[in-house]
Design a protein around this motif. Structure first.
Motif, PDB file in Angstrom:
ATOM      1  N   GLU A 159      -6.643  -5.884  -0.285  1.00  0.00           N
ATOM      2  CA  GLU A 159      -7.252  -4.619   0.124  1.00  0.00           C
ATOM      3  C   GLU A 159      -6.847  -3.436  -0.747  1.00  0.00           C
ATOM      4  OE1 GLU A 159      -7.039  -3.691   4.259  1.00  0.00           O
ATOM      5  OE2 GLU A 159      -7.550  -5.732   4.893  1.00  0.00           O
ATOM      6  N   TYR A 160      -5.681  -3.514  -1.372  1.00  0.00           N
ATOM      7  CA  TYR A 160      -5.231  -2.379  -2.188  1.00  0.00           C
ATOM      8  C   TYR A 160      -6.002  -2.248  -3.485  1.00  0.00           C
ATOM      9  CZ  TYR A 160      -2.883  -4.992  -5.917  1.00  0.00           C
ATOM     10  OH  TYR A 160      -2.619  -5.769  -7.008  1.00  0.00           O
ATOM     11  N   LEU A 188      -1.215  -0.327   1.206  1.00  0.00           N
ATOM     12  CA  LEU A 188      -1.954  -1.590   1.194  1.00  0.00           C
ATOM     13  C   LEU A 188      -1.342  -2.620   0.253  1.00  0.00           C
ATOM     14  CD1 LEU A 188      -5.603  -0.204   1.274  1.00  0.00           C
ATOM     15  CD2 LEU A 188      -4.418  -1.415   3.118  1.00  0.00           C
ATOM     16  N   SER A 189      -0.538  -2.157  -0.716  1.00  0.00           N
ATOM     17  CA  SER A 189       0.101  -3.102  -1.629  1.00  0.00           C
ATOM     18  C   SER A 189       1.425  -3.633  -1.075  1.00  0.00           C
ATOM     19  CB  SER A 189       0.336  -2.457  -3.001  1.00  0.00           C
ATOM     20  OG  SER A 189       1.170  -1.313  -2.904  1.00  0.00           O
ATOM     21  N   ASP A 190       1.766  -3.235   0.125  1.00  0.00           N
ATOM     22  CA  ASP A 190       2.938  -3.794   0.794  1.00  0.00           C
ATOM     23  C   ASP A 190       2.738  -5.297   0.962  1.00  0.00           C
ATOM     24  OD1 ASP A 190       4.598  -4.750   3.089  1.00  0.00           O
ATOM     25  OD2 ASP A 190       5.199  -2.643   3.177  1.00  0.00           O
ATOM     26  N   PRO A 191       3.732  -6.092   0.604  1.00  0.00           N
ATOM     27  CA  PRO A 191       3.592  -7.560   0.713  1.00  0.00           C
ATOM     28  C   PRO A 191       3.165  -8.036   2.087  1.00  0.00           C
ATOM     29  CG  PRO A 191       5.569  -7.014  -0.524  1.00  0.00           C
ATOM     30  CD  PRO A 191       5.021  -5.722   0.009  1.00  0.00           C
ATOM     31  N   GLU A 192       3.500  -7.278   3.114  1.00  0.00           N
ATOM     32  CA  GLU A 192       3.132  -7.679   4.472  1.00  0.00           C
ATOM     33  C   GLU A 192       1.622  -7.640   4.688  1.00  0.00           C
ATOM     34  OE1 GLU A 192       5.320  -8.973   6.474  1.00  0.00           O
ATOM     35  OE2 GLU A 192       6.869  -8.584   4.975  1.00  0.00           O
ATOM     36  N   ASN A 193       0.893  -6.917   3.835  1.00  0.00           N
ATOM     37  CA  ASN A 193      -0.554  -6.802   3.979  1.00  0.00           C
ATOM     38  C   ASN A 193      -1.317  -7.822   3.136  1.00  0.00           C
ATOM     39  OD1 ASN A 193      -0.538  -4.560   5.774  1.00  0.00           O
ATOM     40  ND2 ASN A 193      -0.056  -3.201   4.061  1.00  0.00           N
ATOM     41  N   ALA A 194      -0.610  -8.672   2.414  1.00  0.00           N
ATOM     42  CA  ALA A 194      -1.268  -9.638   1.520  1.00  0.00           C
ATOM     43  C   ALA A 194      -2.059 -10.673   2.315  1.00  0.00           C
ATOM     44  CB  ALA A 194      -0.235 -10.327   0.647  1.00  0.00           C
ATOM     45  N   VAL A 205       4.910  -8.162  -8.947  1.00  0.00           N
ATOM     46  CA  VAL A 205       3.873  -7.941  -9.960  1.00  0.00           C
ATOM     47  C   VAL A 205       2.868  -6.867  -9.551  1.00  0.00           C
ATOM     48  CG1 VAL A 205       2.031  -9.037 -11.298  1.00  0.00           C
ATOM     49  CG2 VAL A 205       4.112 -10.322 -10.762  1.00  0.00           C
ATOM     50  N   ALA A 206       2.368  -6.936  -8.322  1.00  0.00           N
ATOM     51  CA  ALA A 206       1.289  -6.029  -7.913  1.00  0.00           C
ATOM     52  C   ALA A 206       1.773  -4.603  -7.656  1.00  0.00           C
ATOM     53  CB  ALA A 206       0.597  -6.586  -6.674  1.00  0.00           C
TER      54      ALA A 206
END
Length: 289
Positions: A159-160, A188-194, A205-206
């Motif tokens: 989503e990010y 949205l780039s928080d790993p929890e949102n992947a 990386v992201a």
């Protein structure tokens, strides 16, 4: 505390130079073969092959030329950037075909509209390469790519990614970036949102390039330096894993390198030495000639 003006060295993981040398030659032959089909009829899949192989060849050349001090490495980076942009050039809404420069040749490409070769992730790669090769023309071409084209590729992305692309387009065009837009990318780039990528990929990386741009926009030189160190180290930690160490995608930290260049162009000193960040590309040695 960091000593001012002290360069920090971050070694690249071990890569087989002999294998890299063979790959450089093999990929050159494959690029030339695919280019024949592109020149002949603008074949869509052939152009995609030129792009992927050109990016790989550039990465392998940096194993043999870690500072990107040789003209062959620079020309490989430019071809990779041109091919990455050409894929988006053929999504034009107003023309039936476009002329595009690939290396020493001008090729005619039929316009096909949004397609699976022109995904949001492909856009990001093209943007990194355009910044690295310091082509204002290619940068502005990418800034003109619209949401319809990117969403029309059908690719599923985190989503990010879409707000991240909007943020980069605004930054590269010199347009204002609202705090809300950048904060949404960070959140949205928080790993929890992947949804698709691993937590490790998101963390190492992201997110780091997002943090680097945040520091360019709102940080101090020391904060930018810390973000650059974290991003380069994160890249190494991710791509040095046993099952990824031979993947040329990890030989150069394209997003980190691009962000280092953007930081440098905005007055932030780049005080990290690493083969992931070829020195002559950071400095713009070739583009200034």
């Amino acid at each position: 505390m960091r000593i001012d003006n002290a360069m920090e060295t971050i070694p690249r993981h071990d890569i087989d130079a002999d294998f890299a040398r063979r790959q450089v030659d093999t990929l050159q032959s494959l690029i030339e073969s695919a280019m024949e089909d592109v020149v002949a009829d603008g074949d869509e899949d052939a152009l995609g092959s030129v792009r992927s192989r050109a990016i790989m060849r550039f990465a392998y050349l940096t194993v043999l030329d870690p500072t990107a001090g040789q003209e062959e490495t620079w020309r490989a980076a430019v071809l990779a950037s041109q091919a990455a942009n050409a894929v988006f050039a053929r999504t034009s809404k107003s023309e039936e075909e476009v002329q595009y420069q690939l290396g020493d040749q001008t090729v005619t490409l039929p316009v096909v509209g949004p397609n699976w070769h022109a995904t949001p992730v492909d856009w990001l790669t093209a943007a990194w390469l355009a910044v690295i090769t310091r082509s204002e023309e290619r940068i502005q071409e990418l800034c003109a790519v619209g949401k319809y084209t990117l969403r029309g590729s059908g690719a599923k992305v985190e989503e990010y990614v879409h707000p991240w692309i909007e943020t980069l387009q605004r930054f590269l065009s010199g347009d204002p970036i609202s705090p809300e837009l950048l904060e949404s990318v960070i959140d949205l780039s928080d790993p929890e949102n992947a949804k698709f990528a691993s937590r490790e990929y998101m963390l190492l990386v992201a997110y780091p390039p997002v943090n680097m741009l945040y520091r360019v926009l709102r940080g101090t030189s020391e904060q930018f330096h810390d973000a650059l160190v974290q991003a380069t180290t994160g890249h190494r930690d991710y791509w040095s894993q046993a099952d990824l160490a031979d993947d040329p995608s990890g030989f150069v930290a394209l997003p980190v390198l691009a962000m280092a260049i953007l930081g440098r162009d905005n007055g932030f000193p780049v005080e990290v030495e690493s083969d992931y960040l070829p020195e002559n590309l950071v400095r713009g040695t070739w583009s200034n000639r």
